[in-house]
Structure formats: C-alpha cells, structure tokens
Design an enzyme around this catalytic site. Structure first.
Site, mmCIF file in Angstrom:
data_model
loop_
_atom_site.group_PDB
_atom_site.id
_atom_site.type_symbol
_atom_site.label_atom_id
_atom_site.label_comp_id
_atom_site.label_asym_id
_atom_site.label_seq_id
_atom_site.Cartn_x
_atom_site.Cartn_y
_atom_site.Cartn_z
ATOM 1 N N TYR A 144 -25.989 -7.697 53.141
ATOM 2 C CA TYR A 144 -27.524 -7.825 52.736
ATOM 3 C C TYR A 144 -28.163 -8.560 53.846
ATOM 4 O O TYR A 144 -27.634 -9.643 54.317
ATOM 5 C CB TYR A 144 -27.678 -8.638 51.314
ATOM 6 C CG TYR A 144 -28.932 -9.112 50.782
ATOM 7 C CD1 TYR A 144 -29.678 -8.058 50.342
ATOM 8 C CD2 TYR A 144 -29.353 -10.291 50.965
ATOM 9 C CE1 TYR A 144 -30.668 -8.218 49.911
ATOM 10 C CE2 TYR A 144 -30.672 -10.596 50.507
ATOM 11 C CZ TYR A 144 -31.531 -9.474 50.076
ATOM 12 O OH TYR A 144 -32.828 -9.972 49.663
ATOM 13 N N ASP A 239 -25.656 -11.313 61.477
ATOM 14 C CA ASP A 239 -26.532 -11.893 60.376
ATOM 15 C C ASP A 239 -25.605 -13.219 59.998
ATOM 16 O O ASP A 239 -24.853 -12.894 58.927
ATOM 17 C CB ASP A 239 -26.777 -10.979 59.306
ATOM 18 C CG ASP A 239 -27.602 -11.562 58.261
ATOM 19 O OD1 ASP A 239 -27.672 -12.880 58.200
ATOM 20 O OD2 ASP A 239 -28.210 -10.836 57.235
ATOM 21 N N LYS A 267 -31.025 -20.698 55.700
ATOM 22 C CA LYS A 267 -30.416 -21.492 54.586
ATOM 23 C C LYS A 267 -29.968 -22.940 55.219
ATOM 24 O O LYS A 267 -31.058 -23.800 55.111
ATOM 25 C CB LYS A 267 -29.124 -20.941 54.078
ATOM 26 C CG LYS A 267 -29.375 -19.518 53.626
ATOM 27 C CD LYS A 267 -28.443 -18.911 52.553
ATOM 28 C CE LYS A 267 -28.414 -17.732 52.120
ATOM 29 N NZ LYS A 267 -29.376 -17.519 50.871
HETATM 30 N N1 HOZ Z 1 -29.327 -14.449 50.175
HETATM 31 C C1 HOZ Z 1 -29.212 -14.718 48.858
HETATM 32 C C2 HOZ Z 1 -28.081 -13.964 48.176
HETATM 33 N N2 HOZ Z 1 -26.728 -14.085 48.956
HETATM 34 C C3 HOZ Z 1 -30.366 -14.153 48.276
HETATM 35 C C4 HOZ Z 1 -30.537 -15.113 46.790
HETATM 36 C C5 HOZ Z 1 -31.665 -14.204 45.950
HETATM 37 O O1 HOZ Z 1 -31.675 -12.987 46.128
HETATM 38 O O2 HOZ Z 1 -32.354 -14.888 45.403
#
Ligand code: HOZ
Length: 412
Positions: A144, A239, A267
């Site tokens: 992701y 990433d 983050k």
């Molecule tokens: N990157 C986060 C999930 N690993 C996003 C959290 C969300 O979708 O709120």
C-alpha cells in the site's frame, strides 16, 4: 465493555462524515463492529469516550513509537505554537529535520517535505516519471502506497480489508501504466523487465511489507530488484512510510543493505502530526521544482509544528540501544503469543522485525498477498474482539501489522 457514548457519537458522525470516519479502515467493518471514539491517550494507553482504557498497539497506525504525549515532543510542539502555527515560508526547523533524515538514511542526500505518506509516494512516482521520461510503474500486490490513482491496483491496507479490488474514479488511462506483481516474486519482475524494462520508470516496493499484515522480503529479493532496476535505467523507490525510523534508525534499507534511488517517509518523522517526505540522490532530487521541471508543492509542507514534533521524536530515537531494546521487547511478545497459541491449539505464523509484528492465523508461511488472503480471517475477528474486550487495542484488520512502542515492557 461499555460502548454507549461511542455508539451515540457514531450515530451523529455517520450523518455528517461518510461512514462516520475520515479513513475507511477505522470504521471497523471487517471486524463486525462500530468504531470506538477516543478521548485521550497517554504513554502506552488510549481512553475512549466511555472511559474504557486500552493498551494501544496501533500507535496511530505508526507515528507513536514513543507512545502518546511524550514530554519532549509535547514541549517542542508547545514552544513552536507560541511563535505561530504556519508561515508558508521556509524555517530553520525544516533544515534541521532534513539534516536528521539525511544523516540517518545513507541513500538520502536531499529531501522534500510533504504532508502525508500518500503525498510522498505520489510525488516520488511523478519525480521518477519526470526524471526517466517513462510512464510505467511496477508495484507489488498487497503493498500500500497511499490512495493516489497510480497505486490503487491490488493494494493492501484498507483496500484489502474492505476487499476493494480497485476504485471507481481511478481512470483506466492512469492504471494502465501500473503493473502489479506478487511480492517476493523476483522471476515475475525479471520477466517484465526483460520484455519492457526500458519503459519502466520505477519499481516501488515496501522493503518490509506492512499493509498485508507484515511480510518480510525473502533473502536477495531487494538486492535483485536493485540490480534489475540499475541495469534498465529504472528507479527503485522504497516506501518506508511505515518502516522508516521504525525497524531501524536507517530504515529497512539499513537492515537489508540495499540503497534505493528514492525513499518515501511519513508517520514517525512527524511525531504524530501530519507529515510525509521523499528523498534520494541529489541528482534526482534536483529535478523537482524550482530547481527542476517536476512540479510538486504544498501550502502546509514543512509546517513548523510538525517539523518540531519530528525533530523531538528523531532526537529521542538516536539514544543508543533504542532499537535493540524495542526489538527485544517485540521478540518477547512474539514468544508469548506463540506459546499462548500453542496452548490454545491455534495455528499461527508470527514474524517480527524491529518493533513490527505480523500475526497470521495459518500454519503455512506467508510470503505474499495471496498467502495473506488465505489466512483464517474469521479467527482474526475472534482474536480482535477478545483482545479488545481484554483492553488491548489492535488494528481492526487482518491486513495490518502490530506496531509497538517504547512502553512495551511496562505492560508485561
Ligand atoms: N497506512 C495506514 C495503514 N497501514 C493507513 C491507515 C488508514 O488507512 O487509516
């Protein structure tokens, strides 16, 4: 567990905010619940509107490696707040945070601040396309990289949790440039690179995948990606939004000793405030406006409050032994989980790296998204529900990692 106040707030929220939440996975649909509304957090704990107390193992989905309301981070934020909250002009704080990132991550020589991980990944891909003059992007199933159009093909995290294969609104003309291949499958990448390597702008990968649960790269996977990209004039983008400053001070790339061309961060570098960044080799980064032709901008980019929180956080992470201690705590927890599962006769696979843990209800090894999807998600729902009832707050999804913080030892 009482949930009356959260339920009332959810009723109000759902009338005004789509799904009642500002990010889909928070809605807790895949675990057959409605969300708890959080009132405050402190150190390792979160407290909801009904007064329930939880040990927090999401840590705001990554940023809170120091736990909540770390005194030094709060002091840094407070002192900047007294001077102003946003100037839309450069500040010394941006140079300071940029220097800390450059010092920590060997492959990063210059860095551009943005406001989220999504923005970082989206901008990194634009830069790679501008720099190489090519359009195609290779990504991996279950990884992701935020919600930009390019990445919504076989994506992990909330997209996987809600079983959304792609998304309406993402034009075919955009995703036709994205090729998604199974994580850890170097042969599949090699085949594409042999066929059309000279059209591929970038390969983007989570060097440790954290959005299909946590899946480790196989030995040589990242090194081979590096060789294939270098050979074809393709950029390699790591990433590290999730893994940066979490698995090691220098990120996953320091552990696997593979240097990408561009690194995406987010983050932790914002200490709990909205932030992202992308950085890499000077020659590539100089392609970004105003030095170069690739346009990318942001009113709140480099926001002083976020920079201050990031600087205070990264300063604490430099303490000798910080990552070693956190890693020991994670392994301690993994041992406990394995033995509890064994006693209960439940089949699990548990993987750890730094302060990340992947927990899968299966007896088979999990190396990619297909493996992760085959795990027993009903069992996860049971586990999640029982943990919550016992005061442990986990990500409401079988496709997320557990993320620990410096307080882990105080809990056990
Ligand atoms: N990157 C986060 C999930 N690993 C996003 C959290 C969300 O979708 O709120």
């Amino acid at each position: 567990m009482k949930q009356e106040k959260s339920n009332l707030l959810y009723e109000e929220s759902i009338k005004r905010i789509p799904g009642g939440v500002n990010s889909p996975v928070r809605a807790c649909k895949s675990v057959n619940r409605t969300p708890l509304f959080i009132k405050r957090a402190d150190g390792p704990y979160m407290f909801d509107e009904d007064g329930n107390m939880f040990i927090d193992y999401i840590g705001s989905w990554g940023p809170m490696i120091l736990g909540h309301r770390d005194p030094e981070v709060i002091d840094a934020i407070t002192s900047v707040l007294k001077k102003g909250t946003s100037f839309g002009a450069p500040t010394n704080l941006e140079i300071k945070l940029a220097s800390m990132i450059i010092d920590a991550i060997d492959s990063v020589e210059m860095v551009r601040m943005v406001n989220s991980g999504t923005e970082a990944a989206m901008s990194a891909v634009r830069l790679a396309r501008g720099y190489t003059g090519r359009d195609t992007i290779i990504k991996f199933d279950g990884c992701y990289h935020g919600h930009a159009d390019t990445f919504l093909v076989e994506a992990g995290s909330g997209v996987a949790t809600l079983s959304i294969p792609g998304s309406p609104g993402v034009p075919e003309s955009i995703i036709k440039h994205t090729i998604s291949v199974p994580y850890n499958n170097i042969d599949a990448v090699e085949k594409i690179m042999v066929e059309k390597g000279n059209t591929v702008a970038a390969i983007i990968v989570e060097p440790i995948a954290g959005n299909m649960g946590m899946v480790l790269p196989e030995k040589e996977f990242l090194g081979k990606l590096r060789k294939l990209t270098a050979k074809n004039g393709t950029l390699l983008i790591f990433d590290e939004v999730m893994t940066g400053f979490r698995v090691a001070h220098g990120g996953a790339q320091a552990i696997y000793e593979v240097e990408p061309d561009i690194t995406c961060l987010g983050k932790i570098i914002g200490g709990g405030l909205p932030v992202g960044a992308y950085g890499g080799k000077r020659e590539i980064m100089r392609y970004i406006a105003p030095e170069g032709p690739v346009y990318q901008a942001g009113t709140l980019s480099g926001n002083p409050v976020a920079m201050a929180a990031g600087i205070a956080t990264l300063t604490k992470l430099k303490q000798p032994g910080f990552y070693e201690t956190l890693s020991e705590k994670t392994n301690y927890l993994a041992r406990g989980l394995r033995s509890a599962a064994k006693k209960a006769g439940v089949k699990v696979k548990i993987y750890t790296t730094g302060s990340m843990l992947g927990l899968f209800f299966t007896e088979k090894e999990v190396n990619n998204f297909d493996d992760a999807k085959k795990c027993n998600t009903d069992m996860f729902v049971k586990y999640y529900t029982n943990m919550l009832d016992r005061g442990v707050y986990l990500a409401p999804s079988a496709f997320e990692a557990l993320l620990f913080h410096q307080f882990t030892e105080k809990i056990f």
